[in-house]
Design a protein around this motif. Structure first.
Motif, PDB file in Angstrom:
ATOM      1  N   THR A  23       0.897  -1.162   0.080  1.00  0.00           N
ATOM      2  CA  THR A  23       0.033   0.067   0.148  1.00  0.00           C
ATOM      3  C   THR A  23       0.680   1.168  -0.016  1.00  0.00           C
ATOM      4  O   THR A  23       1.994   1.089   0.324  1.00  0.00           O
ATOM      5  N   THR A  25       0.927   5.596   0.673  1.00  0.00           N
ATOM      6  CA  THR A  25       0.295   6.954   1.189  1.00  0.00           C
ATOM      7  C   THR A  25       1.307   7.895   0.656  1.00  0.00           C
ATOM      8  O   THR A  25       2.039   7.715  -0.266  1.00  0.00           O
ATOM      9  N   TYR A  27       3.369  12.266   1.402  1.00  0.00           N
ATOM     10  CA  TYR A  27       3.644  13.059   2.090  1.00  0.00           C
ATOM     11  C   TYR A  27       4.167  14.384   1.427  1.00  0.00           C
ATOM     12  O   TYR A  27       4.380  14.189   0.276  1.00  0.00           O
ATOM     13  N   CYS A  95       4.089   4.613   9.424  1.00  0.00           N
ATOM     14  CA  CYS A  95       3.017   5.578   8.392  1.00  0.00           C
ATOM     15  C   CYS A  95       1.827   4.846   7.895  1.00  0.00           C
ATOM     16  O   CYS A  95       1.065   5.609   7.105  1.00  0.00           O
ATOM     17  N   GLY A  97       1.468   2.550   5.628  1.00  0.00           N
ATOM     18  CA  GLY A  97       1.659   2.065   4.160  1.00  0.00           C
ATOM     19  C   GLY A  97       3.066   1.294   3.902  1.00  0.00           C
ATOM     20  O   GLY A  97       3.737   1.618   4.953  1.00  0.00           O
ATOM     21  N   ASP A 100       5.531   5.361   1.492  1.00  0.00           N
ATOM     22  CA  ASP A 100       5.050   6.943   1.676  1.00  0.00           C
ATOM     23  C   ASP A 100       5.548   7.574   0.548  1.00  0.00           C
ATOM     24  O   ASP A 100       6.751   8.012   0.362  1.00  0.00           O
ATOM     25  N   GLN A 103       4.013  13.524  -2.633  1.00  0.00           N
ATOM     26  CA  GLN A 103       3.000  13.769  -3.227  1.00  0.00           C
ATOM     27  C   GLN A 103       2.974  13.947  -4.732  1.00  0.00           C
ATOM     28  O   GLN A 103       1.899  13.504  -5.498  1.00  0.00           O
ATOM     29  N   GLY A 115      -5.761   9.208  -0.875  1.00  0.00           N
ATOM     30  CA  GLY A 115      -5.046   8.921   0.349  1.00  0.00           C
ATOM     31  C   GLY A 115      -4.236   7.993   0.608  1.00  0.00           C
ATOM     32  O   GLY A 115      -2.967   8.100   0.919  1.00  0.00           O
ATOM     33  N   VAL A 116      -4.954   6.706   0.173  1.00  0.00           N
ATOM     34  CA  VAL A 116      -4.194   5.329   0.752  1.00  0.00           C
ATOM     35  C   VAL A 116      -4.458   4.538  -0.691  1.00  0.00           C
ATOM     36  O   VAL A 116      -5.682   4.658  -1.004  1.00  0.00           O
TER      37      VAL A 116
END
Length: 122
Positions: A23, A25, A27, A95, A97, A100, A103, A115-116
């Motif tokens: 997965t 995410t 930052y 975190c 995931g 991470d 963005q 988001g995830v």
């Protein structure tokens, strides 16, 4: 021509066969990082989760990441067929995931509103 198509197909299958599911995410603050301190490493970067971190041995490793699906109610977050290459520059303890992503890297393969996301990485 057929042989070229076959070679491309086989290469694609080999890449997917070595992919690891996980997965991701994202930052926004990229420095300082656990691997490079205050030295900027660009924006196509990622932080490694605890299981990947290995006391920083993963610093500098390059991964190809592809979105494979949703983890929440946001329907169809993935941008079909898009992949991104990221460099591990940081550690993300807890975190939530596997990776991470910055963005910018996340937005290259999926809608940030999600988001995830589920990913394959290799």
């Amino acid at each position: 021509m057929k042989s070229i198509v076959c070679i491309v197909l086989v290469c694609s299958l080999v890449s997917m066969a070595r992919a690891t599911p996980g997965t991701a995410t994202f930052y926004r603050q990229y420095t300082p990082s656990a691997c490079y301190g205050n030295t900027p490493e660009g924006v196509m970067i990622a932080a490694a989760s605890d299981p990947l971190w290995n006391n920083g041995a993963i610093c500098g490793k390059i991964f190809t990441v592809k979105c494979t699906g949703a983890t929440n109610p946001v329907p169809h977050p993935c941008y079909d067929g898009k992949q991104v290459r990221v460099k591990i520059v940081d550690h993300c303890p807890g975190c939530g995931g596997t990776l991470d992503l910055s963005q910018e890297a996340f937005a290259a393969i999926a809608n940030p509103i999600a988001g995830v996301i589920k990913i394959d990485y290799w």
